[in-house]
Design a protein around this motif. Structure first.
Motif, PDB file in Angstrom:
ATOM      1  N   THR A  31       6.847  -4.388  -9.794  1.00 12.19           N
ATOM      2  CA  THR A  31       6.746  -5.241  -8.623  1.00 12.19           C
ATOM      3  C   THR A  31       5.466  -4.879  -7.873  1.00 12.19           C
ATOM      4  OG1 THR A  31       7.886  -3.711  -7.139  1.00 12.19           O
ATOM      5  CG2 THR A  31       9.261  -5.238  -8.431  1.00 12.19           C
ATOM      6  N   MET A  32       5.059  -5.732  -6.955  1.00 10.69           N
ATOM      7  CA  MET A  32       3.893  -5.427  -6.139  1.00 10.69           C
ATOM      8  C   MET A  32       4.100  -4.139  -5.339  1.00 10.69           C
ATOM      9  SD  MET A  32       1.124  -7.213  -6.255  1.00 10.69           S
ATOM     10  CE  MET A  32       0.471  -8.801  -6.787  1.00 10.69           C
ATOM     11  N   ILE A  33       5.302  -3.954  -4.832  1.00  9.66           N
ATOM     12  CA  ILE A  33       5.571  -2.750  -4.044  1.00  9.66           C
ATOM     13  C   ILE A  33       5.451  -1.506  -4.915  1.00  9.66           C
ATOM     14  CG2 ILE A  33       7.381  -1.488  -2.808  1.00  9.66           C
ATOM     15  CD1 ILE A  33       8.317  -4.186  -1.697  1.00  9.66           C
ATOM     16  N   ALA A  86       0.849  -1.185   0.000  1.00  5.87           N
ATOM     17  CA  ALA A  86       0.000   0.000   0.000  1.00  5.87           C
ATOM     18  C   ALA A  86       0.885   1.235   0.000  1.00  5.87           C
ATOM     19  CB  ALA A  86      -0.912   0.012   1.226  1.00  5.87           C
ATOM     20  N   GLY A  87       0.552   2.191  -0.850  1.00  5.10           N
ATOM     21  CA  GLY A  87       1.294   3.439  -0.871  1.00  5.10           C
ATOM     22  C   GLY A  87       0.980   4.289   0.344  1.00  5.10           C
ATOM     23  N   VAL A  88       1.956   5.095   0.744  1.00  2.00           N
ATOM     24  CA  VAL A  88       1.759   6.075   1.817  1.00  2.00           C
ATOM     25  C   VAL A  88       1.879   7.449   1.178  1.00  2.00           C
ATOM     26  CG1 VAL A  88       2.521   6.902   4.066  1.00  2.00           C
ATOM     27  CG2 VAL A  88       2.794   4.482   3.462  1.00  2.00           C
ATOM     28  N   ASN A  89       0.819   8.252   1.306  1.00  2.00           N
ATOM     29  CA  ASN A  89       0.747   9.542   0.630  1.00  2.00           C
ATOM     30  C   ASN A  89       0.537  10.686   1.618  1.00  2.00           C
ATOM     31  OD1 ASN A  89       0.674   8.814  -2.362  1.00  2.00           O
ATOM     32  ND2 ASN A  89      -0.943   7.490  -1.565  1.00  2.00           N
ATOM     33  N   PHE A 146       8.187   0.015   4.553  1.00  2.00           N
ATOM     34  CA  PHE A 146       7.972  -0.203   5.978  1.00  2.00           C
ATOM     35  C   PHE A 146       7.023  -1.384   6.155  1.00  2.00           C
ATOM     36  CE2 PHE A 146       8.812   4.215   5.222  1.00  2.00           C
ATOM     37  CZ  PHE A 146       9.595   4.655   6.282  1.00  2.00           C
ATOM     38  N   PRO A 147       7.228  -2.222   7.165  1.00  2.00           N
ATOM     39  CA  PRO A 147       6.208  -3.215   7.485  1.00  2.00           C
ATOM     40  C   PRO A 147       4.957  -2.513   7.994  1.00  2.00           C
ATOM     41  CG  PRO A 147       7.922  -3.197   9.161  1.00  2.00           C
ATOM     42  CD  PRO A 147       8.389  -2.284   8.066  1.00  2.00           C
ATOM     43  N   LEU A 148       3.826  -3.176   7.902  1.00  2.00           N
ATOM     44  CA  LEU A 148       2.554  -2.577   8.308  1.00  2.00           C
ATOM     45  C   LEU A 148       2.622  -1.998   9.716  1.00  2.00           C
ATOM     46  CD1 LEU A 148      -0.421  -2.055   7.634  1.00  2.00           C
ATOM     47  CD2 LEU A 148      -0.932  -4.339   8.531  1.00  2.00           C
ATOM     48  N   ALA A 149       3.249  -2.710  10.639  1.00  2.00           N
ATOM     49  CA  ALA A 149       3.300  -2.269  12.029  1.00  2.00           C
ATOM     50  C   ALA A 149       4.046  -0.953  12.210  1.00  2.00           C
ATOM     51  CB  ALA A 149       3.946  -3.350  12.901  1.00  2.00           C
ATOM     52  N   GLN A 150       4.841  -0.561  11.206  1.00  2.00           N
ATOM     53  CA  GLN A 150       5.613   0.674  11.304  1.00  2.00           C
ATOM     54  C   GLN A 150       5.025   1.795  10.448  1.00  2.00           C
ATOM     55  OE1 GLN A 150       9.790  -0.136  10.612  1.00  2.00           O
ATOM     56  NE2 GLN A 150       9.787  -1.846  12.044  1.00  2.00           N
ATOM     57  N   ALA A 151       3.720   1.756  10.221  1.00  2.27           N
ATOM     58  CA  ALA A 151       3.066   2.805   9.438  1.00  2.27           C
ATOM     59  C   ALA A 151       3.316   4.188  10.026  1.00  2.27           C
ATOM     60  CB  ALA A 151       1.573   2.534   9.336  1.00  2.27           C
ATOM     61  N   ALA A 152       3.374   4.279  11.354  1.00  7.61           N
ATOM     62  CA  ALA A 152       3.619   5.576  11.984  1.00  7.61           C
ATOM     63  C   ALA A 152       4.971   6.144  11.578  1.00  7.61           C
ATOM     64  CB  ALA A 152       3.534   5.441  13.505  1.00  7.61           C
ATOM     65  N   ASP A 153       5.973   5.279  11.422  1.00  8.79           N
ATOM     66  CA  ASP A 153       7.290   5.745  10.988  1.00  8.79           C
ATOM     67  C   ASP A 153       7.228   6.294   9.562  1.00  8.79           C
ATOM     68  OD1 ASP A 153       8.479   5.062  13.395  1.00  8.79           O
ATOM     69  OD2 ASP A 153       9.026   3.048  12.718  1.00  8.79           O
ATOM     70  N   LEU A 190       6.883   6.221  -0.721  1.00  9.47           N
ATOM     71  CA  LEU A 190       7.029   5.303   0.400  1.00  9.47           C
ATOM     72  C   LEU A 190       5.919   4.260   0.303  1.00  9.47           C
ATOM     73  CD1 LEU A 190       7.628   7.772   3.385  1.00  9.47           C
ATOM     74  CD2 LEU A 190       9.304   6.782   1.825  1.00  9.47           C
ATOM     75  N   ALA A 191       6.177   3.059   0.794  1.00 13.05           N
ATOM     76  CA  ALA A 191       5.161   2.020   0.713  1.00 13.05           C
ATOM     77  C   ALA A 191       5.200   1.132   1.955  1.00 13.05           C
ATOM     78  CB  ALA A 191       5.381   1.145  -0.533  1.00 13.05           C
TER      79      ALA A 191
END
Length: 332
Positions: free
Chosen positions: A119-121, A38-41, A306-313, A327-328
């Motif tokens: 790639t998937m990412i 998932a992209g982070v925007n 980032f792994p899902l658990a590090q979305a805050a980072d 970022l993804a």
């Protein structure tokens, strides 16, 4: 399944890793997708800070961009089958659940086949910026071969794909960047001239590049101040497009004298106003971009995952500013 959920506005710490029931197909045209990325925007961070954009509000799962593999389909799905890889931009605005999660149910009309060359990412990070840049350059400015185009923030998420879309359309590109590394990236993507705004006078450089005429098209991805400063850098009868709110304190006298066409683009409008035709057009944009990807004319730069658990980072990284490319989150 694991997901990142928010219950209130605030700092990145409000992003909570939770266990949720896997979503279920409830309509015959829906599909269950196991998300890979998932992209982070920036819009994700704005919703986290300021509140959901749709009335359903919190709690919600953020994330507009997604890519993954279909696990199950409804009885009326005709476009896909289990095992197909898809990418899409939908959800995450406070209504439909977003893509910071291991699974997502989505209508078949909202997904497109993932380009094999991505790639998937890369595919998970790309849709929002691709649609934004395409709508700005093609739908608003009607870009044409031979034109000179200024793209602000050429190493950013929207900027780095906008350079490539402009070059693919046969235009010449000048861009602004903040350092030599970003200049090198922009040049590899096709920018003819890179202006380090920290060291050089942007106005002088743009006018020098255009022999004093100004650019045919300028795309602002930065701020209201940059939008204002760009007006005298656009040729008479040219186009100035912004992906941001240009602000209330605008002086448009020079823009009027130059007969500029000023355009706003917000690729989230079809979701915010429930516009099926516009959503279908955005799907077509992804397919057009997929063709460019397969021809080697378009690539997606993902600078960090980032792994899902590090979305805050990931949110903290965006809010520091000056992210290169995208970022993804890596899921599953």
């Amino acid at each position: 399944m694991q997901a990142i959920e928010i219950h209130e506005t605030g700092e990145p710490s409000v992003l909570q890793l939770v266990e949720r029931q896997r979503p279920q197909i409830t309509a015959p045209t829906e599909m269950l997708v196991k998300l890979a990325a998932a992209g982070v925007n920036p819009v994700d961070t704005k919703i986290r800070r300021n509140g959901a954009m749709l009335a359903a509000g919190f709690p919600t799962i953020l994330g507009c961009d997604g890519a993954g593999v279909i696990e199950a389909v409804g009885a009326a799905v005709t476009r896909f089958q289990p095992g197909d890889a898809v990418w899409f931009c939908h959800g995450g605005l406070g209504g439909a659940a977003g893509n910071y999660a291991e699974y997502r149910v989505i209508d078949q009309a909202l997904a497109q086949p993932k380009p094999p060359a991505l790639t998937m990412i890369e595919a998970g990070a790309a849709p929002l910026v691709l649609i934004t840049a395409w709508e700005a350059l093609h739908d608003r400015a009607q870009i044409a071969a031979g034109q000179q185009v200024l793209i602000h923030g050429g190493a950013g998420g929207v900027g780095h794909v906008a350079i490539q879309l402009a070059v693919a359309a046969g235009a010449r590109v000048c861009t602004t960047v903040s350092n030599s590394e970003k200049a090198t990236l922009a040049q590899t993507l096709g920018a003819e001239r890179c202006i380090n705004y920290r060291e050089d006078n942007v106005a002088d450089a743009v006018l020098d590049w255009t022999n004093g005429r100004g650019v045919d098209i300028a795309l602002d991805t930065i701020s209201p101040a940059v939008f204002q400063q760009t007006i005298p850098l656009v040729a008479h009868y040219g186009d100035l497009v912004t992906i941001l709110d240009p602000g209330a304190a605008l002086d448009l006298k020079e823009a009027r004298v130059r007969n500029l066409r000023l355009s706003l683009t917000l690729m989230l409008t079809p979701q915010l106003r429930d516009l099926p035709t516009a959503l279908a057009h955005q799907g077509d944009i992804l397919n057009r971009c997929a063709e460019l990807v397969e021809r080697g004319e378009l690539r997606i730069v993902v600078s960090e995952t980032f792994p899902l658990a590090q979305a805050a980072d990931a949110h903290r990284q965006i809010e520091l500013g000056h992210v290169t490319g995208k970022l993804a989150l890596v899921l599953g």
